[in-house]
Design a protein around this motif. Structure first.
Motif, PDB file in Angstrom:
ATOM      1  N   UNK A  58      11.074   6.940  -2.511  1.00 18.44           N
ATOM      2  CA  UNK A  58      11.037   8.157  -3.334  1.00 18.44           C
ATOM      3  C   UNK A  58       9.736   8.246  -4.132  1.00 18.44           C
ATOM      4  N   UNK A  59       9.352   7.144  -4.778  1.00 17.35           N
ATOM      5  CA  UNK A  59       8.149   7.191  -5.624  1.00 17.35           C
ATOM      6  C   UNK A  59       6.900   7.446  -4.774  1.00 17.35           C
ATOM      7  N   UNK A  60       6.824   6.817  -3.614  1.00 14.95           N
ATOM      8  CA  UNK A  60       5.656   7.080  -2.756  1.00 14.95           C
ATOM      9  C   UNK A  60       5.702   8.529  -2.241  1.00 14.95           C
ATOM     10  N   UNK A  61       6.904   9.034  -2.029  1.00 11.61           N
ATOM     11  CA  UNK A  61       7.033  10.450  -1.656  1.00 11.61           C
ATOM     12  C   UNK A  61       6.528  11.363  -2.776  1.00 11.61           C
ATOM     13  N   UNK A  62       6.803  10.989  -4.025  1.00 13.37           N
ATOM     14  CA  UNK A  62       6.308  11.789  -5.153  1.00 13.37           C
ATOM     15  C   UNK A  62       4.769  11.786  -5.157  1.00 13.37           C
ATOM     16  N   UNK A  63       4.189  10.620  -4.823  1.00 15.37           N
ATOM     17  CA  UNK A  63       2.716  10.544  -4.765  1.00 15.37           C
ATOM     18  C   UNK A  63       2.173  11.487  -3.693  1.00 15.37           C
ATOM     19  N   UNK A  64       2.837  11.494  -2.543  1.00 18.18           N
ATOM     20  CA  UNK A  64       2.384  12.370  -1.450  1.00 18.18           C
ATOM     21  C   UNK A  64       2.509  13.833  -1.867  1.00 18.18           C
ATOM     22  N   UNK A  74       0.628   6.607  -1.513  1.00 20.65           N
ATOM     23  CA  UNK A  74       2.018   6.915  -1.179  1.00 20.65           C
ATOM     24  C   UNK A  74       2.168   7.119   0.311  1.00 20.65           C
ATOM     25  N   UNK A  75       1.198   7.793   0.877  1.00 17.94           N
ATOM     26  CA  UNK A  75       1.240   8.149   2.301  1.00 17.94           C
ATOM     27  C   UNK A  75       1.400   6.916   3.198  1.00 17.94           C
ATOM     28  N   UNK A  76       0.494   5.968   3.055  1.00 19.10           N
ATOM     29  CA  UNK A  76       0.479   4.835   3.996  1.00 19.10           C
ATOM     30  C   UNK A  76       1.442   3.712   3.613  1.00 19.10           C
ATOM     31  N   UNK A  77       1.316   3.122   2.413  1.00 20.16           N
ATOM     32  CA  UNK A  77       2.276   2.047   2.085  1.00 20.16           C
ATOM     33  C   UNK A  77       3.714   2.560   2.056  1.00 20.16           C
ATOM     34  N   UNK A  78       3.919   3.809   1.694  1.00 25.20           N
ATOM     35  CA  UNK A  78       5.270   4.349   1.647  1.00 25.20           C
ATOM     36  C   UNK A  78       5.921   4.447   3.010  1.00 25.20           C
ATOM     37  N   UNK A  79       5.104   4.459   4.054  1.00 26.81           N
ATOM     38  CA  UNK A  79       5.654   4.627   5.402  1.00 26.81           C
ATOM     39  C   UNK A  79       6.394   3.405   5.916  1.00 26.81           C
ATOM     40  N   UNK A  80       6.403   2.317   5.142  1.00 26.03           N
ATOM     41  CA  UNK A  80       7.309   1.210   5.476  1.00 26.03           C
ATOM     42  C   UNK A  80       8.751   1.622   5.223  1.00 26.03           C
ATOM     43  N   UNK A  81       8.948   2.700   4.457  1.00 29.68           N
ATOM     44  CA  UNK A  81      10.275   3.146   4.019  1.00 29.68           C
ATOM     45  C   UNK A  81      11.017   2.030   3.295  1.00 29.68           C
ATOM     46  N   UNK A  82      10.267   1.232   2.547  1.00 31.30           N
ATOM     47  CA  UNK A  82      10.909   0.180   1.781  1.00 31.30           C
ATOM     48  C   UNK A  82       9.916  -0.879   1.369  1.00 31.30           C
ATOM     49  N   UNK A  83      10.321  -1.674   0.363  1.00 29.97           N
ATOM     50  CA  UNK A  83       9.468  -2.773  -0.084  1.00 29.97           C
ATOM     51  C   UNK A  83      10.164  -4.113   0.097  1.00 29.97           C
ATOM     52  N   UNK A 138       3.206  -4.048   2.551  1.00 32.89           N
ATOM     53  CA  UNK A 138       2.699  -2.905   1.771  1.00 32.89           C
ATOM     54  C   UNK A 138       1.375  -3.222   1.093  1.00 32.89           C
ATOM     55  N   UNK A 139       1.174  -4.475   0.669  1.00 38.67           N
ATOM     56  CA  UNK A 139      -0.095  -4.838   0.031  1.00 38.67           C
ATOM     57  C   UNK A 139      -1.246  -4.696   0.995  1.00 38.67           C
ATOM     58  N   UNK A 140      -1.054  -5.208   2.203  1.00 41.65           N
ATOM     59  CA  UNK A 140      -2.090  -5.122   3.234  1.00 41.65           C
ATOM     60  C   UNK A 140      -2.373  -3.662   3.606  1.00 41.65           C
ATOM     61  N   UNK A 141      -1.313  -2.875   3.689  1.00 41.25           N
ATOM     62  CA  UNK A 141      -1.477  -1.462   4.069  1.00 41.25           C
ATOM     63  C   UNK A 141      -2.269  -0.716   2.988  1.00 41.25           C
ATOM     64  N   UNK A 142      -1.958  -1.003   1.724  1.00 44.18           N
ATOM     65  CA  UNK A 142      -2.676  -0.337   0.623  1.00 44.18           C
ATOM     66  C   UNK A 142      -4.151  -0.734   0.619  1.00 44.18           C
ATOM     67  N   UNK A 174      -2.949   1.849   9.698  1.00 42.05           N
ATOM     68  CA  UNK A 174      -2.878   1.074   8.449  1.00 42.05           C
ATOM     69  C   UNK A 174      -1.825  -0.024   8.495  1.00 42.05           C
ATOM     70  N   UNK A 175      -0.779   0.161   9.239  1.00 40.67           N
ATOM     71  CA  UNK A 175       0.268  -0.849   9.296  1.00 40.67           C
ATOM     72  C   UNK A 175       0.039  -1.916  10.344  1.00 40.67           C
ATOM     73  N   UNK A 176      -1.048  -1.772  11.111  1.00 44.60           N
ATOM     74  CA  UNK A 176      -1.216  -2.673  12.268  1.00 44.60           C
ATOM     75  C   UNK A 176      -2.553  -3.405  12.313  1.00 44.60           C
ATOM     76  N   UNK A 177      -3.491  -3.075  11.420  1.00 47.39           N
ATOM     77  CA  UNK A 177      -4.835  -3.651  11.553  1.00 47.39           C
ATOM     78  C   UNK A 177      -5.173  -4.523  10.353  1.00 47.39           C
TER      79      UNK A 177
END
Lengths: 60, 561
Positions: free
Chosen positions: B113-119, B344-353, B361-365, B410-413
């Motif tokens: 939700x919070x990452x969605x708010x950022x987006x 929010x866009x990229x780390x949020x796409x894990x749909x969870x922490x 999420x740290x690596x993605x950010x 972002x989630x794979x490299x």
């Protein structure tokens, strides 16, 4: 010409999708997908866009 | 013996401080003989029932250090079948497990939700970037398109789009594993199942979709969809009829975007290219370089061709002329807002922490910020070397290009891959702007086709090149065991899956968008009159000037600026 451009663009997509059945090797599929992509780009850049440019506002 | 060791340790510490480096460490003392391995102790209900939290008296005197807050007292214990009184049966292992499960899903709900708010806040960034790059006389019109694309898109997505996109996604483990969205329309082609579109979740009420998991997923996916829609308003700015914009955005939010998003993220045929045809892990687009940005970008290209250039953009010989925006300050401020929202866009796409590899999420950010940095450097240096000055608006576009390109991978490299992807994006956006303007003669006031279209496609391809096989989101991606690997890490099949995604964006999404907008052009008319365009759209289209105290200078046809 605009309609031809749209048809060619869509044809490129179909070629790429049919790569899945036309070849079972990764390299074969790669080549066919690239051909399909090239056809779509030709449809947009080479046919559709020039058709619209013929009547562009800056030519009038 | 013990004192001797202490003295030795003290001496070594002092030596380190004085000489700046540690001498060779003494050999470690032999460990005590290992005790025979005992079976791990199991927690039983008897252990749990013995637990008690702080008593009421201690709690009544406050909790300044937080040590008394969040204890066993905060766990509600009740047997929903037989007991109506909390704590009637005492704490059980089952209660504890339920609480752990709910905490995990709660963390993931809050994160998503919070990452969605950022987006959602990125809409503000897009609005001021686009408005700043347009002229004063169109500021109200451009801002209103960016403002209302949020509402128009959301309405279409709530009514139709979400069901088409996510109606067949199935259970999402990070958000509780609810199976209510399991209605995908599937056809058989080449002997394999092809998911075409979802059929559950209309109005967020249909087929059991009035569900907490569905609400979280809707909010997150809705703001992504709106991002795609707002890309088109940039390309068509300063000449798009407002009524046509409303209809076009509704169709895009209800059909165009959700269809491709279903194929990529909703369990559709692109996602299953791996499990059905052995092409890597199928089309992999972590946060939407293709689904969001390229869909917006190719639709913007279709609109740009269809609607034609602004009056005065090209000479009669077809030479492009610069039409500078009215506020560079808000353009760069908007780019910063967008870069912030991208966290929010990229780390949020894990749909969870929590769980299923979500700690990445740290690596993605970090990948996200590195690629943005590299993109801004790439475009700034390109413009500086080619034109002699570090162009501000193109440097801003370079930042956005880097962010767009890293969105899918972002989630794979790894970080080095992210910098390479971003740097290429920064140069690519400059080359693409020149190609679109000078070769295609398509007028794109904000560079949206190049930033989102070209670099969205580059981002999709880069997954197939740079994915390093180190990420593992719950053991599989798109139902294929193992991690996503690109060509440089040994899986050429992944690159083919990505290219089929690119071919779908260029060949299908472009065609669909063009035909839809061509029909709207026939029915509503896409372009304002030449009179309205020359005078500015604020008064004829919106009825009010954005800056009523400014004296607006009207540009004559074909004049260079």
């Amino acid at each position: 010409m605009a309609i031809a451009g749209i048809v060619i663009t869509f044809l490129g997509f179909l070629i790429s999708v049919f790569s899945l059945s036309l070849s079972s090797s990764v390299n074969g599929r790669l080549v066919i997908v690239l051909v399909g992509l090239a056809v779509s780009l030709i449809g947009i850049i080479g046919v559709l866009n020039p058709a619209y440019m013929k009547n562009a506002i800056w030519r009038k | 013996m013990k004192n001797t060791r202490l003295l030795l340790a003290l001496f070594l510490t002092l030596a380190t401080v004085v000489f700046g480096q540690a001498p060779a460490a003494p050999p470690p003392a032999a460990p005590p003989a290992a005790a025979p391995a005992a079976a791990p102790a199991m927690i039983t209900d008897a252990d749990i029932k013995g637990l008690s939290g702080p008593d009421a008296k201690a709690r009544a005197s406050g909790d300044p250090d937080g040590g008394l807050t969040g204890t066993t007292n905060d766990i509600t214990i009740a047997d929903p079948v037989t007991d109506k009184t909390p704590k009637a049966k005492g704490l059980t292992v089952g209660d504890l497990a339920n609480q752990i499960g709910q905490n995990k899903i709660a963390v993931n709900f809050v994160w998503t939700l919070v990452t969605g708010f950022l987006v959602m806040f990125m809409q503000a960034g897009f609005a001021i970037v686009e408005t700043g790059l347009c002229r004063v006389k169109n500021a109200n019109h451009t801002m209103m398109m960016n403002f209302m694309v949020y509402g128009v898109g959301m309405l279409a997505y709530w009514l139709i789009g979400f069901a088409i996109q996510m109606g067949g996604v199935g259970a999402v483990a990070n958000l509780g594993g609810s199976p209510v969205l399991s209605h995908e329309y599937v056809v058989t082609l080449f002997g394999k199942p092809w998911g075409m579109w979802g059929q559950g979740g209309y109005f967020l009420m249909h087929a059991g979709s009035y569900d907490v998991f569905v609400m979280v997923l809707f909010l997150f996916q809705m703001v992504f969809m709106d991002t795609a829609l707002t890309i088109v308003t940039g390309t068509a700015a300063e000449r798009w009829k407002y009524a046509a914009f409303i209809v076009s955005s509704f169709v895009m939010g209800g059909f165009t975007y959700p269809l491709f998003a279903n194929w990529a993220w909703g369990g559709g045929w692109l996602a299953t290219l791996g499990s059905s045809f052995g092409l890597g892990h199928g089309y992999a687009d972590f946060a939407g370089s293709g689904v969001v940005h390229a869909v917006g970008g190719v639709t913007a290209l279709a609109m740009g061709i269809l609607i034609g250039p602004r009056i005065g953009k090209f000479t009669r010989e077809g030479k492009p002329l610069a039409i500078p925006g009215h506020d560079l300050l808000v353009v760069l401020l908007g780019c910063f807002i967008l870069a912030f929202g991208w966290f929010g866009f990229n780390p949020g796409s894990t749909l969870g922490a929590s769980g299923n590899g979500a700690l990445r999420i740290g690596s993605i950010a970090v990948d996200t910020m590195l690629a943005g940095m590299a993109g801004s450097f790439g475009s700034m240096l390109y413009m500086w070397l080619r034109y002699g000055k570090p162009d501000a608006s193109m440097t801003g576009n370079g930042l956005l290009a880097g962010l767009v390109a890293i969105t899918a991978p972002s989630g794979f490299v790894n970080p080095v891959g992210a910098v390479i992807i971003g740097l290429i994006a920064g140069v690519l956006v400059c080359l693409s702007v020149e190609f679109v303007e000078k070769v295609m003669r398509v007028d794109d006031p904000v560079g949206a086709i190049s930033v989102h279209g070209t670099n969205g496609l580059w981002g999709v391809i880069s997954v197939g090149l740079f994915a390093d096989g180190k990420s593992n989101y719950g053991g599989s991606w798109n139902g294929v065991d193992g991690s996503v690997k690109g060509l440089f890490y040994g899986d050429p099949g992944q690159l083919v899956a990505q290219l089929i995604g690119v071919a779908t964006l260029v060949g299908f999404v472009f065609t669909f968008s063009f035909v839809v907008n061509w029909i709207i052009d026939m029915v509503v008319g896409q372009r304002v009159s030449a009179e309205a365009e020359l005078g500015g759209l604020d008064l004829p289209e919106m009825g009010a000037l954005c800056y009523p105290e400014f004296e607006v200078k009207t540009q004559s046809v074909g004049a260079s600026s």
